[in-house]
Scaffold this active site. Structure first.
Site, PDB file in Angstrom:
ATOM      1  N   ASP A 103      -0.244  -7.909 -14.713  1.00 32.68           N
ATOM      2  CA  ASP A 103      -0.539  -9.223 -14.509  1.00 32.68           C
ATOM      3  C   ASP A 103       0.327 -10.024 -15.843  1.00 32.68           C
ATOM      4  OD1 ASP A 103      -2.107 -10.104 -12.518  1.00 32.68           O
ATOM      5  OD2 ASP A 103      -3.754  -9.106 -13.340  1.00 32.68           O
ATOM      6  N   HIS A 110       0.696  -0.942  -0.001  1.00 30.02           N
ATOM      7  CA  HIS A 110      -0.121   0.095   0.017  1.00 30.02           C
ATOM      8  C   HIS A 110       0.769   1.339  -0.076  1.00 30.02           C
ATOM      9  CE1 HIS A 110      -4.176  -1.978   1.412  1.00 30.02           C
ATOM     10  NE2 HIS A 110      -3.840  -1.524   0.122  1.00 30.02           N
ATOM     11  N   CYS A 152      -2.152  -0.185 -20.042  1.00 28.94           N
ATOM     12  CA  CYS A 152      -2.739   0.380 -18.993  1.00 28.94           C
ATOM     13  C   CYS A 152      -2.012  -0.026 -17.512  1.00 28.94           C
ATOM     14  CB  CYS A 152      -4.356   0.414 -18.763  1.00 28.94           C
ATOM     15  SG  CYS A 152      -4.852  -1.368 -18.809  1.00 28.94           S
ATOM     16  N   GLU A 158      -3.728  -9.978 -20.586  1.00 24.21           N
ATOM     17  CA  GLU A 158      -2.828 -10.166 -19.207  1.00 24.21           C
ATOM     18  C   GLU A 158      -2.231 -11.487 -19.076  1.00 24.21           C
ATOM     19  OE1 GLU A 158      -5.531  -8.118 -16.028  1.00 24.21           O
ATOM     20  OE2 GLU A 158      -6.721  -8.702 -17.581  1.00 24.21           O
TER      21      GLU A 158
END
Length: 560
Positions: free
Chosen positions: A440, A189, A487, A416
């Site tokens: 991914d 985070h 992206c 991905e």
């Protein structure tokens, strides 16, 4: 001078910034409360804990509302942790045994954190968040101020074991020049919020434990290094880079383009409609990835079509006449939803996630497409919709059919996994566009969990294996005449953005804070030069060699 003599420490850089300043360390966490009998009754201790948790959750909620955007999502997740019935039951068990509230909270949360760490992946990364919640509740029980960021009275480089989301979300960027963490990876985070706020940061710097208050350092996120006790020459070079970056960010906003005028639209990755205003202010030409999960993750049931329509309409209204790419619900794996797929899976990253999960619950998908179509009807944005985690041509055909049935004219896919990259030409004969999710794609290409710190070294989009798959998709876009975007986080790396364009990518989407750096870097090279830099990178054998080859070629071309 401290024990940290002049040297360079390595970690994982977040962003492209550089900063120079003195170190200020976060205070270590308080000592664990001792196991000792409480002098209060069970009911009194229980009441104290209830009030302390309520105070902490109220504070986290307020911080989230103040920060907004992605930070609010993270802090709301911490609130849910504090209120988790399993943890509260464990606390109550210890209180019933006569323990103090401080000990019960610390122990119960620590046991849950250990469980999460053992699970690894996304949940493992959340263990640090649990420790922070526990420390805040214990501080509230003791009547102490919550743990937080130091204030030495001057701008500083913050060094911490890891930084709690509540602190990262509200860092005073006039005082905190840069952030260095000893632990954490590129998907913690701390890293996610630092990237979103544009904070110069290097995470996972094990040697930073040797740094002391007052040590002068250069934090170089672009090169993933910390230079300790820099020379005058190093300081001057860093200061020049800081000025050059500030000038680029202050330059008038222009559409993304290469030096020869080749357009490269620069779009924003967004997680809520509220974050649209900042993206527009920072020069986003539209949205390349709108994550719809915020509507679903805190619900026991799927949101109504009307609730979804309102959110989508708010987003689209912020980008009149602009392209807005919305990703259909991407659930499963690290984002399980009880109403979509509550079955336990041995390896959920390879199970029912993304489009696979949606196709087993068609009503959820159809409701989402209906809501998007309704929002499209009353706005002027150019709405594109894409399916997550597409693996086959058949999945592409099914999603495109559903989207068109609901009146959505532009339907694409996320690339991905290696199969969709290798089948890109066949997929793009059906899909209207492709968007490469490099996070991914790197994970599945390298067989390295992108949320697991122990294999973070393999989670590098510079790896030639990943770049070659991107090249396959770019070539397929050229052959079929279909647009290919990126992206994933790779688009936010300025030099890698140039490489991606050289591999055939036609648009780039990223955290809004990265737009200025990428815009400036693209303007340094022509299309042919971008191709030459990309060729050098793809020809390498390792991620490090690919980066070095790209840097060398870029330097050579700009010096010609």
């Amino acid at each position: 001078m401290s024990a940290a003599a002049q040297s360079a420490m390595k970690g994982t850089g977040i962003g492209r910034g550089v900063a120079v300043g003195p170190v200020a360390r976060m205070s270590p966490p308080p000592l664990p409360p001792p196991a000792e009998p409480s002098l209060l009754t069970h009911e009194q201790e229980s009441q104290r804990v209830t009030e302390a948790i309520a105070a902490v959750t109220a504070d986290l909620t307020t911080r989230g509302q103040t920060a907004g955007g992605q930070a609010q999502e993270v802090l709301d997740a911490q609130v849910m942790m504090a209120q988790d019935p399993t943890v509260q039951e464990a606390v109550e068990t210890l209180l019933a045994q006569g323990q103090t509230g401080e000990y019960a909270v610390h122990t119960a949360f620590a046991e849950m954190a250990e469980t999460l760490q053992a699970l690894g992946g996304y949940l493992g990364e959340r263990a640090a968040d649990l420790h922070d919640v526990a420390a805040r509740v214990v501080a509230a029980l003791r009547g102490d101020p919550p743990p937080g960021v130091p204030d030495p009275g001057h701008p500083f480089v913050l060094v911490a074991q890891d930084l709690a989301p509540a602190d990262t979300a509200l860092l005073d960027l006039d005082k905190v020049l840069a952030l260095v963490t000893i632990e954490g990876g590129p998907t913690s985070h701390t890293a996610i919020l630092a990237r979103g706020k544009g904070i110069t940061a290097v995470v996972g710097v094990a040697e930073a434990s040797r740094l002391a208050d007052g040590d002068e350092v250069i934090v170089d996120a672009a090169n993933s290094t910390i230079v300790v006790s820099p020379t005058q020459e190093q300081r001057a070079e860093a200061a020049a880079r800081v000025q050059a970056r500030a000038a680029a960010q202050a330059a008038p906003l222009t559409d993304g383009a290469l030096a020869d005028g080749t357009p490269v639209p620069l779009l924003a990755n967004l997680g809520t409609p509220e974050s649209a205003a900042e993206a527009v202010q920072l020069g986003a030409e539209g949205v390349g990835l709108f994550r719809t999960e915020f509507l679903f993750l805190s619900s026991e049931s799927a949101p109504s079509v009307e609730a979804q329509r309102k959110a989508y309409q708010e987003l689209l209204e912020a980008f009149p006449g602009k392209k807005v790419v919305v990703r259909a619900l991407d659930a499963g794996a690290d984002k399980p939803l009880p109403f979509l797929n509550d079955a336990e899976e041995e390896n959920p990253a390879l199970g029912l996630r993304g489009l696979r999960a949606l196709l087993t619950n068609e009503e959820v998908l159809r409701d989402q497409l209906s809501a998007l179509a309704q929002a499209q009807e009353v706005t002027s944005a150019d709405l594109w919709v894409m399916a997550p985690m597409v693996s086959t041509v058949e999945e592409t055909e099914t999603f495109a059919k559903f989207a068109h049935q609901h009146g959505l004219k532009t339907a694409g896919v996320m690339v991905e996994v290696p199969s969709s990259a290798l089948l890109a030409e066949q997929i793009l004969k059906t899909a209207d566009f492709a968007s490469i999710g490099t996070n991914d794609l790197t994970q599945y290409t390298m067989a390295a969990d992108r949320l697991l710190g122990s294999v973070a070294g393999l989670q590098d989009p510079w790896h030639p294996a990943v770049l070659k798959l991107v090249r396959e998709v770019g070539a397929a876009g050229t052959v079929t005449g279909k647009p290919v975007g990126v992206c994933g986080e790779a688009a936010a790396d300025p030099l890698l953005a140039v490489v991606l364009v050289g591999l055939g990518v036609t648009s780039l989407s990223m955290a809004p804070a990265a737009l200025a750096d990428v815009r400036a870097e693209l303007l340094r090279f022509t299309k042919d030069q971008a191709r030459a830099i990309a060729t050098a990178a793809v020809s390498a054998s390792t991620a490090a060699e690919a980066l070095q080859a790209a840097q060398h070629t870029a330097t050579t071309l700009t010096n010609e």
